[in-house]
Design an enzyme around this catalytic site. Structure first.
Site, PDB file in Angstrom:
ATOM      1  N   GLY A 111    -114.533  -3.119 100.376  1.00 24.88           N
ATOM      2  CA  GLY A 111    -114.625  -2.244  99.203  1.00 24.88           C
ATOM      3  C   GLY A 111    -113.264  -1.864  98.634  1.00 24.88           C
ATOM      4  N   GLU A 114    -112.299  -4.746  96.508  1.00 27.89           N
ATOM      5  CA  GLU A 114    -113.180  -4.673  95.331  1.00 27.89           C
ATOM      6  C   GLU A 114    -112.736  -3.567  94.371  1.00 27.89           C
ATOM      7  OE1 GLU A 114    -116.524  -4.503  98.093  1.00 27.89           O
ATOM      8  OE2 GLU A 114    -117.519  -6.040  96.878  1.00 27.89           O
ATOM      9  N   GLU A 134    -116.596  -8.692 105.026  1.00 29.88           N
ATOM     10  CA  GLU A 134    -117.997  -8.285 105.200  1.00 29.88           C
ATOM     11  C   GLU A 134    -118.798  -9.258 106.052  1.00 29.88           C
ATOM     12  OE1 GLU A 134    -116.318  -8.106 102.385  1.00 29.88           O
ATOM     13  OE2 GLU A 134    -116.749  -6.208 101.371  1.00 29.88           O
TER      14      GLU A 134
END
Ligand code: DAK
Length: 259
Positions: A111, A114, A134
């Site tokens: 994240g 991201e 992930e």
């Protein structure tokens, strides 16, 4: 506005947002994401803020990902809600009218990577590390990594990172176009601030229209995108900024844009 997990500092037209949970390497839990959402809603409507920098608190991490201890016990339905919250925050960043710079001062994983992808520009410190780990946790990226990473660096390079879960260092990230520039750790924020202030000194409406046409046009075919650009270009001629900017050039002086 004060927050528990983020710091907001506004100076000289630049807002610096620091994700500040250094003990957990700034991992994004629900509370932090909700605070980020509130923060970006506030910044969106601020005429004082002309550029935004996002960085991580502490020495080690930008953001080491979504919070694994928070996600561990989520059901599929709760996972969907959490993913939607993350997407909402990243869309709020992307849709901010002001340009957003990610100052990546350490781990930018999952994240965190991201989050940097939702910013307009990325700059890294030498110790920064990037990755989408992930698949090593038995999940896929949930905050847009499968979509924004291939759009930024191309499908071949993105799938190598997404499928392997491996980390890459700052130099490699720069080589493949994931970051614009790499700086010594103690220079990163200063360099980002110089750029942010430069952006803040330009015509604010022109900068914001430029961001709008880049972000919306990139999803269109070239003919439509160029026609969209022509519309926004025309709009500039109805602004005081265009009058002042062009007059200043011809009078050989610096433009004085009202903020
Ligand atoms: N979440 C929670 N805590 C974390 C964390 C994380 N992502 N990363 C680090 N921490 C915590 C560690 O647990 C540790 O806590 P204590 O043990 O001290 O309490 C503390 O931060 C310091 O970390 P380390 O001791 O591990 O530090 P090291 O220097 O040894 O290692 C590291 C640094 C970054 C290599 C390591 O911490 C690490 O591998 N962290 C996890 C990185 C990672 O896997 N990130 C991706 C997370 S998954 C979705 C929605 C969202 C997502 C997916 C799906 N859907 C809704 C579908 C997003 C997923 C992710 O982002």
């Amino acid at each position: 506005m004060t927050f528990k997990n983020i710091l907001l500092d506004i100076k000289d037209g630049v807002a610096t947002v620091t994700i500040n949970r250094p003990k957990a390497l700034n991992a994004l839990n629900k509370e932090t994401l909700l605070e980020m959402l509130d923060c970006f809603v506030e910044l969106k409507d601020s005429s004082e803020v002309l550029a935004v920098i996002i960085t991580g608190g502490g020495e080690k991490a930008f953001v080491a990902g979504a919070d694994i201890s928070f996600m561990q016990s989520l059901t599929a339905a709760e996972g969907k809600k959490f993913g939607e919250l993350g997407h909402g925050v990243l869309r709020a960043i992307e849709n901010l009218p002001q340009p957003v710079i990610a100052a990546i001062n350490g781990f930018a994983l999952g994240g965190g990577c991201e989050l940097s992808l939702a910013c307009d520009m990325r700059f890294a410190s030498k110790n920064a590390k990037f990755g989408q780990p992930e698949v090593n946790l038995g999940v896929i990226p949930g905050f847009g990594g499968t979509q924004r990473l291939p759009r930024l660096i191309g499908k071949g390079l993105a799938t190598e990172i997404l499928f392997s879960g491996k980390m890459i260092d700052a130099e490699e990230a720069c080589r493949i176009g994931l970051v614009n520039q790499v700086y010594e750790s103690d220079k990163l924020l200063d360099e980002c601030m110089v750029l942010a202030k430069m952006i803040a000194s330009r015509g604010p409406a022109a900068v914001q229209l430029c961001k709008e046409v880049v972000n919306n046009g990139i999803e269109m075919d070239l003919n439509r995108a160029c026609s969209y650009e022509a519309d926004l270009f025309a709009l500039c001629f109805a602004t005081d900024e265009q009058t002042e900017g062009m007059a200043a050039f011809l009078e050989k002086r610096s433009p004085q844009f009202s903020k």
